[in-house]
Design a protein around this motif. Structure first.
Motif, short mmCIF file in Angstrom:
data_model
loop_
_atom_site.label_atom_id
_atom_site.label_comp_id
_atom_site.label_asym_id
_atom_site.label_seq_id
_atom_site.Cartn_x
_atom_site.Cartn_y
_atom_site.Cartn_z
N ALA A 152 0.83 -1.22 0.00
CA ALA A 152 0.00 0.00 0.00
C ALA A 152 0.85 1.26 0.00
O ALA A 152 0.44 2.29 -0.53
N GLY A 153 2.04 1.20 0.58
CA GLY A 153 2.90 2.37 0.64
C GLY A 153 3.86 2.51 -0.52
O GLY A 153 4.65 3.46 -0.57
N THR A 154 3.80 1.57 -1.48
CA THR A 154 4.69 1.63 -2.64
C THR A 154 4.30 2.79 -3.55
O THR A 154 3.12 2.99 -3.86
N THR A 155 5.27 3.55 -3.96
CA THR A 155 5.04 4.71 -4.82
C THR A 155 4.94 4.29 -6.28
O THR A 155 5.80 3.57 -6.79
N ILE A 156 3.86 4.69 -6.93
CA ILE A 156 3.71 4.42 -8.36
C ILE A 156 4.54 5.42 -9.15
O ILE A 156 4.46 6.63 -8.92
N ARG A 157 5.35 4.92 -10.07
CA ARG A 157 6.24 5.77 -10.85
C ARG A 157 5.77 5.81 -12.31
O ARG A 157 5.06 4.91 -12.76
N PRO A 158 6.17 6.82 -13.04
CA PRO A 158 5.81 6.88 -14.46
C PRO A 158 6.39 5.67 -15.21
O PRO A 158 7.46 5.17 -14.88
N GLY A 159 5.67 5.23 -16.20
CA GLY A 159 6.14 4.11 -17.00
C GLY A 159 5.24 2.91 -16.85
O GLY A 159 4.27 2.91 -16.09
N ARG A 160 5.56 1.85 -17.56
CA ARG A 160 4.76 0.63 -17.57
C ARG A 160 5.59 -0.53 -17.04
O ARG A 160 6.73 -0.74 -17.45
N THR A 161 5.01 -1.29 -16.14
CA THR A 161 5.66 -2.49 -15.63
C THR A 161 5.67 -3.56 -16.72
O THR A 161 4.67 -3.74 -17.43
N ASP A 162 6.78 -4.26 -16.86
CA ASP A 162 6.84 -5.40 -17.76
C ASP A 162 6.11 -6.55 -17.08
O ASP A 162 6.68 -7.27 -16.26
N LEU A 163 4.82 -6.71 -17.38
CA LEU A 163 3.99 -7.68 -16.67
C LEU A 163 4.49 -9.10 -16.88
O LEU A 163 4.46 -9.92 -15.95
N GLY A 164 4.94 -9.41 -18.09
CA GLY A 164 5.45 -10.75 -18.34
C GLY A 164 6.65 -11.07 -17.48
O GLY A 164 6.75 -12.16 -16.90
N ALA A 165 7.58 -10.13 -17.37
CA ALA A 165 8.76 -10.34 -16.53
C ALA A 165 8.38 -10.43 -15.06
O ALA A 165 8.97 -11.21 -14.30
N LEU A 166 7.39 -9.63 -14.64
CA LEU A 166 6.94 -9.66 -13.25
C LEU A 166 6.36 -11.03 -12.91
O LEU A 166 6.67 -11.61 -11.86
N ILE A 167 5.51 -11.56 -13.79
CA ILE A 167 4.91 -12.89 -13.56
C ILE A 167 5.98 -13.96 -13.60
O ILE A 167 5.96 -14.91 -12.80
N ASP A 168 6.94 -13.83 -14.50
CA ASP A 168 7.98 -14.84 -14.63
C ASP A 168 8.86 -14.92 -13.38
O ASP A 168 9.51 -15.94 -13.15
N MET A 169 8.87 -13.84 -12.58
CA MET A 169 9.64 -13.89 -11.34
C MET A 169 9.07 -14.90 -10.35
O MET A 169 9.77 -15.36 -9.44
N LEU A 170 7.79 -15.27 -10.51
CA LEU A 170 7.20 -16.29 -9.65
C LEU A 170 7.62 -17.69 -10.08
O LEU A 170 7.41 -18.65 -9.34
N ASN A 171 8.18 -17.81 -11.29
CA ASN A 171 8.70 -19.10 -11.75
C ASN A 171 10.16 -19.32 -11.39
O ASN A 171 10.66 -20.44 -11.51
N ARG A 172 10.83 -18.28 -10.96
CA ARG A 172 12.26 -18.37 -10.64
C ARG A 172 12.50 -17.79 -9.25
O ARG A 172 12.14 -16.64 -8.99
N PRO A 173 13.13 -18.58 -8.36
CA PRO A 173 13.49 -19.99 -8.56
C PRO A 173 12.26 -20.89 -8.46
O PRO A 173 11.24 -20.47 -7.94
N PRO A 174 12.37 -22.14 -8.96
CA PRO A 174 11.22 -23.06 -8.87
C PRO A 174 10.82 -23.26 -7.41
O PRO A 174 11.67 -23.48 -6.55
N ARG A 175 9.52 -23.17 -7.14
CA ARG A 175 9.01 -23.32 -5.79
C ARG A 175 8.07 -24.51 -5.71
O ARG A 175 7.55 -24.98 -6.71
N ARG A 176 7.84 -24.98 -4.47
CA ARG A 176 6.89 -26.08 -4.29
C ARG A 176 5.50 -25.62 -4.73
O ARG A 176 5.20 -24.43 -4.74
N ARG A 177 4.68 -26.59 -5.05
CA ARG A 177 3.34 -26.29 -5.55
C ARG A 177 2.58 -25.44 -4.54
O ARG A 177 2.58 -25.70 -3.34
N GLY A 178 1.91 -24.39 -5.04
CA GLY A 178 1.16 -23.50 -4.17
C GLY A 178 0.16 -22.70 -4.97
O GLY A 178 -0.37 -23.16 -5.99
N VAL A 179 -0.11 -21.49 -4.52
CA VAL A 179 -1.07 -20.61 -5.17
C VAL A 179 -0.34 -19.37 -5.66
O VAL A 179 0.45 -18.77 -4.91
N ALA A 180 -0.57 -18.99 -6.89
CA ALA A 180 0.01 -17.78 -7.47
C ALA A 180 -1.12 -16.86 -7.90
O ALA A 180 -2.05 -17.29 -8.59
#
Length: 336
Positions: free
Chosen positions: A187-215
């Motif tokens: 909630a306290g994170t400051t939004i900055r100008p620009g666009r987040t690379d959503l694909g790279a953000l999601i791919d960070m949940l694949n690295r490193p490989p984690r045990r099965r869970g909820v994403a």
């Protein structure tokens, strides 16, 4: 990217407002959602678990990856293997806080719905030692390439500091206090100008490989579909994926208010639109409908559960209905 536990500097007044917002959201979520989950272990997205249980006959909608082939061969009737709910699950949030989320023309800003969604997930999953973590895209995006002289040491002093990283990683930890600290940081994170690379953000949940869970991916998904569809599909191979799409009504249709000046929050560009033109409004609505349909198709192809929250409706009621639908599907034995 900041390291584990890194805190963004927050002004005292903003910190007080953030604390009040988080407390109010947690109270709302507790009152509305706890009654739906009494006696159940599952949370907002009922995960099927990974521990093998008994078999039962296949029903339309069951996950074919859980087919019990030995029983199917013996009985000549398709069977699927039930699974026992996991304990001590790990939930990861991919939270998109691009500049496009700092927008809203109805009851809420889209950013408010992002924080509300994260609060609901934290409340419903942090039970029995479950852990929750997050990666937060701040909208800074990839900085443009600078000329070679930018990083060369000049005679009159050292080079300027490198641009700040666009992603904040919050490690997965158990406990309600840790979950509340995670929510305060989001909630306290400051939004900055620009666009987040959503694909790279999601791919960070694949690295490193984690045990099965909820994403859980929380975004308005306005980035090009081809940029994030493959990472979501890859994420769904190992985890139960929930995509929470945040939408404002002005992103679906334009009102007839004459000449309207629009500002792109990600690029800063200004556009003047003549909204009194019915053909323009129709073309805008059709393009927006095609865009949302493409988003829904990509999420469905990835096997992700899809929850759409709008800034002009009761988000909590929409979430309650979603939880009830998930429980109903779970009772019937289907996975989605």
């Amino acid at each position: 990217m900041t390291g584990p536990g890194t805190q963004m500097p927050v002004a005292p007044a903003q910190a007080a407002r953030t604390e009040a917002v988080i407390s109010r959201l947690q109270l709302l979520v507790t009152r509305k959602l706890d009654g739906l989950l009494q006696g159940d272990y599952v949370g907002l997205l009922p995960g099927p678990g990974s521990e093998a249980g008994e078999s039962r006959e296949y029903r339309p909608g069951d996950d074919v990856r859980r087919m019990d082939w030995p029983v199917t061969a013996r009985t000549t009737t398709p069977h699927v293997r039930r699974t026992v709910a996991d304990r001590e699950l790990e939930t990861w949030l991919a939270v998109d806080l691009s500049a496009s989320l700092d927008f809203g023309t109805a009851q809420w800003l889209k950013r408010d719905l992002v924080i509300a969604s994260a609060t609901a997930m934290a409340h419903l999953t942090v039970r029995g030692g479950n852990r929750i973590g997050a990666v937060v895209g701040t909208g800074a995006g990839v900085p443009p390439k600078e000329p070679r002289s930018w990083w060369r040491r000049k005679p009159d002093g050292p080079p300027p500091p490198p641009p700040s990283a666009p992603v904040v990683r919050l490690p997965a930890r158990p406990g309600r206090k840790e979950a509340q600290a995670l929510l305060r940081t989001i909630a306290g994170t400051t939004i900055r100008p620009g666009r987040t690379d959503l694909g790279a953000l999601i791919d960070m949940l694949n690295r490193p490989p984690r045990r099965r869970g909820v994403a859980v991916v929380i975004s308005d998904f306005l980035s090009p579909v081809e940029g994030w569809a493959r990472p979501v599909k890859k994420l769904g191979v190992r985890h139960d994926v929930l995509a929470i799409e945040v939408v404002d009504p002005r992103e679906l249709e334009l009102p007839d208010v004459g000449v309207l000046t629009l500002a792109d929050p990600e690029s800063g560009m200004l556009h003047e639109v003549q909204t009194s033109d019915p053909q323009l409004r129709q073309a805008y609505a059709e393009a927006a409908g095609q865009q949302r349909a493409a988003i829904a198709r990509a999420l469905r192809a990835a096997g992700a559960a899809h929850l759409r929250l709008r800034t002009d409706t009761d988000w909590l009621l929409d979430m309650v209905r979603f939880v009830a639908a998930q429980r109903h599907a779970r009772t019937r034995g289907t996975t989605r």
